[in-house]
Design a protein around this motif. Structure first.
Motif, PDB file in Angstrom:
ATOM      1  N   GLY A   4       0.816  -1.213   0.000  1.00 47.62           N
ATOM      2  CA  GLY A   4       0.000   0.000   0.000  1.00 47.62           C
ATOM      3  C   GLY A   4       0.847   1.260   0.000  1.00 47.62           C
ATOM      4  N   ARG A   5       1.938   1.251   0.764  1.00 52.32           N
ATOM      5  CA  ARG A   5       2.839   2.405   0.777  1.00 52.32           C
ATOM      6  C   ARG A   5       3.527   2.572  -0.577  1.00 52.32           C
ATOM      7  NH1 ARG A   5       3.035   0.848   6.126  1.00 52.32           N
ATOM      8  NH2 ARG A   5       4.628  -0.741   5.805  1.00 52.32           N
ATOM      9  N   ARG A   6       3.875   1.467  -1.216  1.00 47.96           N
ATOM     10  CA  ARG A   6       4.501   1.531  -2.540  1.00 47.96           C
ATOM     11  C   ARG A   6       3.513   2.095  -3.566  1.00 47.96           C
ATOM     12  NH1 ARG A   6       6.541  -3.936  -4.941  1.00 47.96           N
ATOM     13  NH2 ARG A   6       7.646  -3.955  -2.966  1.00 47.96           N
ATOM     14  N   VAL A   7       2.273   1.620  -3.528  1.00 56.45           N
ATOM     15  CA  VAL A   7       1.242   2.131  -4.438  1.00 56.45           C
ATOM     16  C   VAL A   7       1.051   3.628  -4.213  1.00 56.45           C
ATOM     17  CG1 VAL A   7      -1.237   2.090  -4.963  1.00 56.45           C
ATOM     18  CG2 VAL A   7       0.039  -0.061  -4.773  1.00 56.45           C
ATOM     19  N   GLU A  65      13.157   6.738 -11.859  1.00 53.32           N
ATOM     20  CA  GLU A  65      12.752   6.068 -10.618  1.00 53.32           C
ATOM     21  C   GLU A  65      11.853   4.862 -10.907  1.00 53.32           C
ATOM     22  OE1 GLU A  65      10.492   6.782  -6.375  1.00 53.32           O
ATOM     23  OE2 GLU A  65      11.292   8.535  -7.423  1.00 53.32           O
ATOM     24  N   VAL A  66      10.931   5.021 -11.849  1.00 59.09           N
ATOM     25  CA  VAL A  66      10.056   3.903 -12.231  1.00 59.09           C
ATOM     26  C   VAL A  66      10.898   2.757 -12.795  1.00 59.09           C
ATOM     27  CG1 VAL A  66       8.246   3.178 -13.840  1.00 59.09           C
ATOM     28  CG2 VAL A  66       8.005   5.330 -12.583  1.00 59.09           C
ATOM     29  N   MET A 120      14.031   2.030 -12.145  1.00 62.00           N
ATOM     30  CA  MET A 120      14.758   1.374 -11.045  1.00 62.00           C
ATOM     31  C   MET A 120      13.841   0.417 -10.276  1.00 62.00           C
ATOM     32  SD  MET A 120      17.488   4.178  -9.551  1.00 62.00           S
ATOM     33  CE  MET A 120      16.230   5.214  -8.852  1.00 62.00           C
ATOM     34  N   GLU A 121      12.624   0.866 -10.031  1.00 61.82           N
ATOM     35  CA  GLU A 121      11.666   0.016  -9.320  1.00 61.82           C
ATOM     36  C   GLU A 121      11.329  -1.223 -10.150  1.00 61.82           C
ATOM     37  OE1 GLU A 121       9.283  -0.933  -5.992  1.00 61.82           O
ATOM     38  OE2 GLU A 121      10.739   0.683  -6.226  1.00 61.82           O
ATOM     39  N   LEU A 122      11.153  -1.052 -11.440  1.00 62.71           N
ATOM     40  CA  LEU A 122      10.859  -2.196 -12.309  1.00 62.71           C
ATOM     41  C   LEU A 122      12.020  -3.190 -12.328  1.00 62.71           C
ATOM     42  CD1 LEU A 122       9.037  -0.418 -15.259  1.00 62.71           C
ATOM     43  CD2 LEU A 122       8.022  -2.017 -13.618  1.00 62.71           C
ATOM     44  N   GLU A 123      13.241  -2.697 -12.289  1.00 61.00           N
ATOM     45  CA  GLU A 123      14.408  -3.589 -12.216  1.00 61.00           C
ATOM     46  C   GLU A 123      14.377  -4.410 -10.928  1.00 61.00           C
ATOM     47  OE1 GLU A 123      16.805  -4.520 -14.386  1.00 61.00           O
ATOM     48  OE2 GLU A 123      15.672  -3.379 -15.849  1.00 61.00           O
ATOM     49  N   GLU A 124      13.999  -3.766  -9.815  1.00 56.64           N
ATOM     50  CA  GLU A 124      13.867  -4.497  -8.545  1.00 56.64           C
ATOM     51  C   GLU A 124      12.785  -5.560  -8.650  1.00 56.64           C
ATOM     52  OE1 GLU A 124      13.532  -2.074  -5.017  1.00 56.64           O
ATOM     53  OE2 GLU A 124      14.975  -0.620  -5.818  1.00 56.64           O
ATOM     54  N   ARG A 125      11.676  -5.235  -9.290  1.00 55.74           N
ATOM     55  CA  ARG A 125      10.587  -6.216  -9.449  1.00 55.74           C
ATOM     56  C   ARG A 125      11.055  -7.374 -10.329  1.00 55.74           C
ATOM     57  NH1 ARG A 125       9.411  -2.930  -6.401  1.00 55.74           N
ATOM     58  NH2 ARG A 125      10.333  -4.556  -5.175  1.00 55.74           N
ATOM     59  N   LYS A 126      11.896  -7.087 -11.315  1.00 63.35           N
ATOM     60  CA  LYS A 126      12.423  -8.127 -12.204  1.00 63.35           C
ATOM     61  C   LYS A 126      13.262  -9.119 -11.406  1.00 63.35           C
ATOM     62  CE  LYS A 126      14.782  -8.198 -16.680  1.00 63.35           C
ATOM     63  NZ  LYS A 126      15.527  -7.327 -17.611  1.00 63.35           N
ATOM     64  N   GLU A 165      12.928  -9.696  -8.187  1.00 63.74           N
ATOM     65  CA  GLU A 165      11.969 -10.440  -7.359  1.00 63.74           C
ATOM     66  C   GLU A 165      11.278 -11.531  -8.163  1.00 63.74           C
ATOM     67  OE1 GLU A 165       9.165  -7.837  -5.468  1.00 63.74           O
ATOM     68  OE2 GLU A 165      10.718  -6.798  -4.333  1.00 63.74           O
ATOM     69  N   GLN A 166      10.942 -11.229  -9.421  1.00 65.17           N
ATOM     70  CA  GLN A 166      10.273 -12.219 -10.264  1.00 65.17           C
ATOM     71  C   GLN A 166      11.191 -13.407 -10.504  1.00 65.17           C
ATOM     72  OE1 GLN A 166       8.604 -10.762 -13.913  1.00 65.17           O
ATOM     73  NE2 GLN A 166       8.409 -12.791 -14.794  1.00 65.17           N
ATOM     74  N   GLN A 167      12.454 -13.135 -10.779  1.00 62.97           N
ATOM     75  CA  GLN A 167      13.402 -14.231 -11.009  1.00 62.97           C
ATOM     76  C   GLN A 167      13.543 -15.098  -9.766  1.00 62.97           C
ATOM     77  OE1 GLN A 167      16.794 -11.978 -12.320  1.00 62.97           O
ATOM     78  NE2 GLN A 167      16.099 -11.918 -14.453  1.00 62.97           N
ATOM     79  N   ALA A 168      13.510 -14.477  -8.585  1.00 61.82           N
ATOM     80  CA  ALA A 168      13.643 -15.223  -7.341  1.00 61.82           C
ATOM     81  C   ALA A 168      12.383 -16.016  -7.000  1.00 61.82           C
ATOM     82  CB  ALA A 168      13.987 -14.267  -6.193  1.00 61.82           C
ATOM     83  N   SER A 169      11.210 -15.417  -7.238  1.00 61.29           N
ATOM     84  CA  SER A 169       9.956 -16.057  -6.830  1.00 61.29           C
ATOM     85  C   SER A 169       9.316 -16.880  -7.941  1.00 61.29           C
ATOM     86  CB  SER A 169       8.950 -14.993  -6.377  1.00 61.29           C
ATOM     87  OG  SER A 169       8.489 -14.235  -7.484  1.00 61.29           O
ATOM     88  N   GLY A 170       9.638 -16.560  -9.190  1.00 67.98           N
ATOM     89  CA  GLY A 170       9.009 -17.242 -10.314  1.00 67.98           C
ATOM     90  C   GLY A 170       7.606 -16.724 -10.614  1.00 67.98           C
ATOM     91  N   ARG A 171       7.163 -15.679  -9.886  1.00 67.65           N
ATOM     92  CA  ARG A 171       5.821 -15.119 -10.101  1.00 67.65           C
ATOM     93  C   ARG A 171       5.932 -13.773 -10.788  1.00 67.65           C
ATOM     94  NH1 ARG A 171       4.254 -16.517  -4.194  1.00 67.65           N
ATOM     95  NH2 ARG A 171       4.366 -14.279  -3.955  1.00 67.65           N
ATOM     96  N   GLN A 172       4.947 -13.468 -11.637  1.00 68.67           N
ATOM     97  CA  GLN A 172       4.911 -12.201 -12.372  1.00 68.67           C
ATOM     98  C   GLN A 172       4.868 -11.033 -11.385  1.00 68.67           C
ATOM     99  OE1 GLN A 172       4.839 -11.466 -15.837  1.00 68.67           O
ATOM    100  NE2 GLN A 172       5.100  -9.408 -15.064  1.00 68.67           N
ATOM    101  N   GLN A 173       5.710 -10.061 -11.586  1.00 70.19           N
ATOM    102  CA  GLN A 173       5.750  -8.856 -10.751  1.00 70.19           C
ATOM    103  C   GLN A 173       5.414  -7.648 -11.598  1.00 70.19           C
ATOM    104  OE1 GLN A 173       6.579  -8.724  -7.332  1.00 70.19           O
ATOM    105  NE2 GLN A 173       6.491 -10.947  -7.410  1.00 70.19           N
ATOM    106  N   TRP A 174       4.646  -6.737 -11.010  1.00 69.91           N
ATOM    107  CA  TRP A 174       4.318  -5.477 -11.643  1.00 69.91           C
ATOM    108  C   TRP A 174       4.998  -4.358 -10.868  1.00 69.91           C
ATOM    109  CZ3 TRP A 174       1.955  -6.082 -16.167  1.00 69.91           C
ATOM    110  CH2 TRP A 174       1.288  -7.276 -16.400  1.00 69.91           C
ATOM    111  N   LEU A 175       4.773  -3.139 -11.248  1.00 67.74           N
ATOM    112  CA  LEU A 175       5.402  -2.016 -10.559  1.00 67.74           C
ATOM    113  C   LEU A 175       5.088  -2.053  -9.071  1.00 67.74           C
ATOM    114  CD1 LEU A 175       7.038   0.618 -10.703  1.00 67.74           C
ATOM    115  CD2 LEU A 175       4.915   1.818 -11.220  1.00 67.74           C
ATOM    116  N   CYS A 176       3.870  -2.384  -8.734  1.00 68.21           N
ATOM    117  CA  CYS A 176       3.454  -2.392  -7.325  1.00 68.21           C
ATOM    118  C   CYS A 176       2.767  -3.704  -6.962  1.00 68.21           C
ATOM    119  CB  CYS A 176       2.534  -1.220  -7.044  1.00 68.21           C
ATOM    120  SG  CYS A 176       3.318   0.377  -7.196  1.00 68.21           S
ATOM    121  N   GLY A 177       3.439  -4.798  -7.116  1.00 64.55           N
ATOM    122  CA  GLY A 177       2.871  -6.065  -6.673  1.00 64.55           C
ATOM    123  C   GLY A 177       2.878  -7.124  -7.744  1.00 64.55           C
ATOM    124  N   GLU A 178       2.267  -8.242  -7.381  1.00 68.42           N
ATOM    125  CA  GLU A 178       2.228  -9.394  -8.279  1.00 68.42           C
ATOM    126  C   GLU A 178       1.068  -9.281  -9.239  1.00 68.42           C
ATOM    127  OE1 GLU A 178       2.133 -12.936  -5.926  1.00 68.42           O
ATOM    128  OE2 GLU A 178       3.991 -12.417  -4.932  1.00 68.42           O
TER     129      GLU A 178
END
Length: 195
Positions: free
Chosen positions: A72-75, A171-172, A174-180, A182-195
């Motif tokens: 919620g804070r990220r959104v 900034e967007v 950089m955040e998308l790179e972080e989500r990428k 996370e996706q590689q680690a979890s195997g689940r699709q990540q968006w800018l603010c969540g799965e």
């Protein structure tokens, strides 16, 4: 998602229906979307989402995560970052000031920009005419005409808007790179603010 009934009213931006007095009375910013519920007018997508989550919290899933959660804070952060961006200025500004574009503007686009400039000047005058004939929304028409005039005449405003946009998009990215990652680690699709 919430299963609410509603009545849809289309507003054609290309036909400039958002500049008609009836719409300007709803939203003096002349922007869509707008929600009218029990006589209350709620403009702006983010405000509409918050309103629906508050008023209809018992109906269906939340449309935005609670602000007391990390998600919620990220959104909220990205809403605060992206919502105030002056879309018309960075959309049309480089057409009015082609030297501010990152790459040369092809001849066909320069011709379109030339047409757009004459159309926008006509739109500016049209807004000033509407301002004179619709006193109940005259202030909104005047403000919109001033915005168009500013985009046409003030190169420094467009330069600042484009610089601010670049910082925001960095900034967007950089955040998308972080989500990428996370996706590689979890195997689940990540968006800018969540799965």
């Amino acid at each position: 998602l919430k299963g609410l009934s509603y009545q849809k009213q289309s507003v054609s931006l290309s036909a400039q229906e958002n500049l008609q007095p009836w719409f300007m009375q709803l939203n003096p910013m002349c922007e869509v979307p707008v929600l009218v519920h029990n006589g209350k007018v709620i403009p702006d997508s983010s405000r509409i989402i918050d309103y629906l989550d508050t008023v209809f919290e018992d109906k269906g899933p939340r449309l935005a995560p609670p602000e007391d959660t990390d998600l919620g804070r990220r959104v909220r952060h990205f809403r605060d970052l992206l919502d105030p961006l002056p879309v018309p200025l960075y959309t049309f500004g480089p057409a009015f000031h082609p030297d501010l574009a990152d790459s040369p503007i092809p001849e066909s686009l320069r011709m379109q920009a030339h047409h757009m400039m004459s159309t926008s000047r006509g739109l500016e005058q049209h807004l000033r005419d509407l301002d004179a004939t619709n006193p109940d929304v005259a202030e909104a028409y005047g403000r919109k005409a001033e915005d168009i005039e500013r985009a046409l005449q003030d190169r420094s405003v467009i330069q600042k808007v484009l610089n601010d946009l670049e910082v925001t998009l960095d900034e967007v990215e950089m955040e998308l790179e972080e989500r990428k990652v996370e996706q590689q680690a979890s195997g689940r699709q990540q968006w800018l603010c969540g799965e």
